[in-house]
Design a protein around this motif. Structure first.
Motif, mmCIF file in Angstrom:
data_model
loop_
_atom_site.group_PDB
_atom_site.id
_atom_site.type_symbol
_atom_site.label_atom_id
_atom_site.label_comp_id
_atom_site.label_asym_id
_atom_site.label_seq_id
_atom_site.Cartn_x
_atom_site.Cartn_y
_atom_site.Cartn_z
ATOM 1 N N LYS A 72 -9.874 -7.248 -11.120
ATOM 2 C CA LYS A 72 -8.871 -6.247 -11.497
ATOM 3 C C LYS A 72 -7.553 -6.906 -11.909
ATOM 4 C CE LYS A 72 -10.355 -2.322 -8.697
ATOM 5 N NZ LYS A 72 -9.954 -1.425 -7.597
ATOM 6 N N THR A 136 1.775 -1.534 -8.082
ATOM 7 C CA THR A 136 1.790 -0.209 -8.708
ATOM 8 C C THR A 136 0.616 0.097 -9.626
ATOM 9 O OG1 THR A 136 3.116 -1.017 -10.560
ATOM 10 C CG2 THR A 136 4.317 -0.141 -8.648
ATOM 11 N N PHE A 138 -2.641 -0.162 -9.239
ATOM 12 C CA PHE A 138 -3.908 0.241 -8.650
ATOM 13 C C PHE A 138 -3.696 1.388 -7.667
ATOM 14 C CE2 PHE A 138 -3.870 -4.346 -9.452
ATOM 15 C CZ PHE A 138 -4.812 -4.402 -10.455
ATOM 16 N N SER A 139 -4.779 2.104 -7.374
ATOM 17 C CA SER A 139 -4.658 3.229 -6.450
ATOM 18 C C SER A 139 -4.223 2.761 -5.059
ATOM 19 C CB SER A 139 -5.980 3.992 -6.355
ATOM 20 O OG SER A 139 -7.011 3.130 -5.921
ATOM 21 N N ARG A 140 -4.629 1.556 -4.684
ATOM 22 C CA ARG A 140 -4.158 0.936 -3.441
ATOM 23 C C ARG A 140 -3.421 -0.340 -3.827
ATOM 24 N NH1 ARG A 140 -8.939 -0.035 0.429
ATOM 25 N NH2 ARG A 140 -7.243 -0.843 1.683
#
Length: 156
Positions: A72, A136, A138-140
């Motif tokens: 990612k 910021t 990524f969802s986590r």
């Protein structure tokens, strides 16, 4: 991620994990070896044990999670790209692009001239941008707690 490499390919690429080719040694988890695959310089991340990680499912979850996060993060320009892995080993060995201008830290014995302030500010700005991205994008949020983060961030 581009490729899956064999254990034998990575052994050859790193001269059987020669200690002289260690780029970064994270005492808790990974050793990073400089290697060459198909005339391309790479960094080979091999799990070397750890104080907080045990055999079995916990170790597998840690390595798989690290692999997913590395993939990612690879979308950012200032983060080393994950280019492949070796699934023949337990845990898998990860292969990243090689950063020729990496920051050596206290291990390097060479004397370097201080960077110009403009270069320092550029590096600081890019590090801040990567940290913001990790927090910021990524969802986590990705919170880096070990020392290999300094290697993942490309020096410019």
């Amino acid at each position: 991620m581009e490729a899956c490499f064999s254990d034998e390919e990575l052994k050859q690429a790193s001269n059987n994990y020669d200690a002289r080719l260690v780029i970064v040694h994270n005492e808790l988890y990974w050793k990073w070896y400089k290697g060459s695959l198909d005339s391309r310089l790479v960094s080979i991340r091999k799990f070397e044990g750890g104080v907080h990680i045990t055999e079995g499912q916990e170790l597998s979850n840690y390595v798989i999670n690290d692999q997913v996060i590395s993939a990612k993060m690879s979308t950012h320009n200032n983060v080393l790209k994950l280019i492949g892995c070796c699934l023949e080993t337990r845990p898998p060995i990860l292969v990243n692009e090689f950063a020729a201008n990496q920051i050596q830290g206290s291990r390097g014995s060479q004397q370097h001239q201080p960077l110009a302030w403009a270069s320092r500010l550029k590096i600081a700005r890019e590090i801040a941008h990567v940290i913001s991205y990790l927090c910021t994008a990524f969802s986590r949020p990705i919170i880096q707690r070990d020392r290999y983060a300094e290697y993942l961030l490309r020096s410019t």
